[in-house]
Design an enzyme around this catalytic site. Structure first.
Site, PDB file in Angstrom:
ATOM      1  N   ILE A  61      18.245 -10.468   6.545  1.00 13.75           N
ATOM      2  CA  ILE A  61      19.579  -9.872   6.479  1.00 13.75           C
ATOM      3  C   ILE A  61      19.643  -8.815   5.383  1.00 13.75           C
ATOM      4  CG2 ILE A  61      22.026 -10.384   6.019  1.00 13.75           C
ATOM      5  CD1 ILE A  61      21.281 -13.356   6.742  1.00 13.75           C
ATOM      6  N   CYS A  62      20.311  -7.705   5.681  1.00 18.29           N
ATOM      7  CA  CYS A  62      20.667  -6.723   4.655  1.00 18.29           C
ATOM      8  C   CYS A  62      22.046  -6.182   5.005  1.00 18.29           C
ATOM      9  CB  CYS A  62      19.609  -5.631   4.513  1.00 18.29           C
ATOM     10  SG  CYS A  62      19.517  -4.489   5.906  1.00 18.29           S
ATOM     11  N   HIS A  63      22.389  -5.001   4.516  1.00 13.79           N
ATOM     12  CA  HIS A  63      23.726  -4.464   4.743  1.00 13.79           C
ATOM     13  C   HIS A  63      23.915  -4.013   6.191  1.00 13.79           C
ATOM     14  CE1 HIS A  63      27.119  -1.547   3.327  1.00 13.79           C
ATOM     15  NE2 HIS A  63      27.603  -2.635   3.863  1.00 13.79           N
ATOM     16  N   GLY A  65      20.826  -3.377   8.371  1.00 15.70           N
ATOM     17  CA  GLY A  65      19.635  -3.657   9.166  1.00 15.70           C
ATOM     18  C   GLY A  65      18.420  -2.822   8.832  1.00 15.70           C
ATOM     19  N   ILE A  91      24.850  -7.635   7.540  1.00 11.69           N
ATOM     20  CA  ILE A  91      26.026  -8.395   7.108  1.00 11.69           C
ATOM     21  C   ILE A  91      27.310  -7.653   7.472  1.00 11.69           C
ATOM     22  CG2 ILE A  91      26.161  -7.448   4.761  1.00 11.69           C
ATOM     23  CD1 ILE A  91      26.525 -11.164   5.477  1.00 11.69           C
TER      24      ILE A  91
END
Length: 105
Positions: A61-63, A65, A91
């Protein structure tokens, strides 16, 4: 690269599927909003690969992708991981599609 949508992740979590959530954002971002799981910032990943599980699917997961895709490329090419899923839209997608009460940035 394999991806998972936020709806698919929500369903897996609701059904108790075993998986690891691996968040590769920075601690300040994690503090704004997160899904729990393990926080290993992308820059720290080479030193902490032993924290990434091989026995269950790992949702990275990141901001949005992009960093999670970088993490997956690194882990699969350098260490042979084959159980990694990129959270499509990151996210931010979770906040806008699944949990409207989650903070966005």
């Amino acid at each position: 690269m394999d991806e998972i949508t936020v709806q698919e992740l929500k369903d897996r979590l609701a059904h108790g599927h075993k998986l690891q959530l691996l968040d590769v954002r920075e601690p300040s971002e994690f503090g704004i909003c997160n899904l729990g799981g393990d926080l290993i910032p992308l820059g720290e990943l080479p030193k902490q690969t032993d924290r990434v599980r091989r026995d269950v699917p790992v949702v990275v997961i990141c901001h949005h992708g992009f960093r999670s895709a970088q993490a997956i490329n690194f882990l699969s090419q350098r260490y042979g991981f084959d159980n990694l899923l990129n959270l499509k839209g990151g996210i931010h997608a979770w906040a806008t599609q699944i949990d409207p009460n989650m903070a966005v940035y």
